[in-house]
Enzyme design. Structure first.
Site: not given
Length: 151
Positions: A11-12, A19, A24, A75, A78, A81, A88, A99, A101-103, A108, A112
């Site tokens: 998402p996002n 954003r 990001y 990625n 949200a 978490h 599953d 996996e 993650h950009i940040s 953070r 997170r």
């Protein structure tokens, strides 16, 4: 073994570049996809690149990947978490999962710092910016090649 890699985005991430650019950056998801497609061609990988704000769509793509893919780069944003359901689905996938993650999520907010996806991931890229996708694709190619050499 298949050289198809699914790159799944949560998402996002459709708002990447717009954003919170201070976290990001200004690179868009279309830019990330273009760079991934170029690199995939160099590595001899086929790519399926998806983004959704809906958990069930990500789960459906993981299920689809079970039949065709040699690796998943994800990625989960949200959903990282919160989603036991994505965990599953990934646990039912028998090839490498990386996996992204950009940040650096560990610098953070405390919520997170926990990732359900990490419980399944073979590797985690965090804090490399959007370049982390390319690092993940290189590692996916390496893992696919290593598995092919072992058989």
């Amino acid at each position: 073994m298949s050289r198809l890699v699914y790159v799944l985005n949560g998402p996002n991430l459709n708002l990447l570049g717009k954003r919170q650019p201070q976290i990001y950056g200004h690179t868009t998801l279309a830019d990330v996809e273009a760079r991934c497609r170029t690199l995939a061609g160099e590595l001899g990988l086929e790519l399926r690149f998806h983004q959704s704000n809906r958990e069930y769509e990500i789960i459906d793509w993981v299920h689809e990947a079970r039949e065709t893919a040699g690796a998943i780069v994800i990625n989960p944003a949200a959903f990282t978490h919160t989603s036991v359901a994505i965990l599953d689905a990934l646990n039912a996938f028998d090839a490498p999962v990386i996996e992204v993650h950009i940040s650096n999520v560990h610098k953070r907010e405390a919520f997170r710092h926990h990732s359900y996806v990490t419980l399944r991931a073979d590797a985690v890229m965090a804090g490399f910016g959007t370049h982390g996708y390319e690092l993940a694709l290189r590692h996916a190619a390496h893992l696919i090649d290593a598995k092919q050499a072992a058989t």
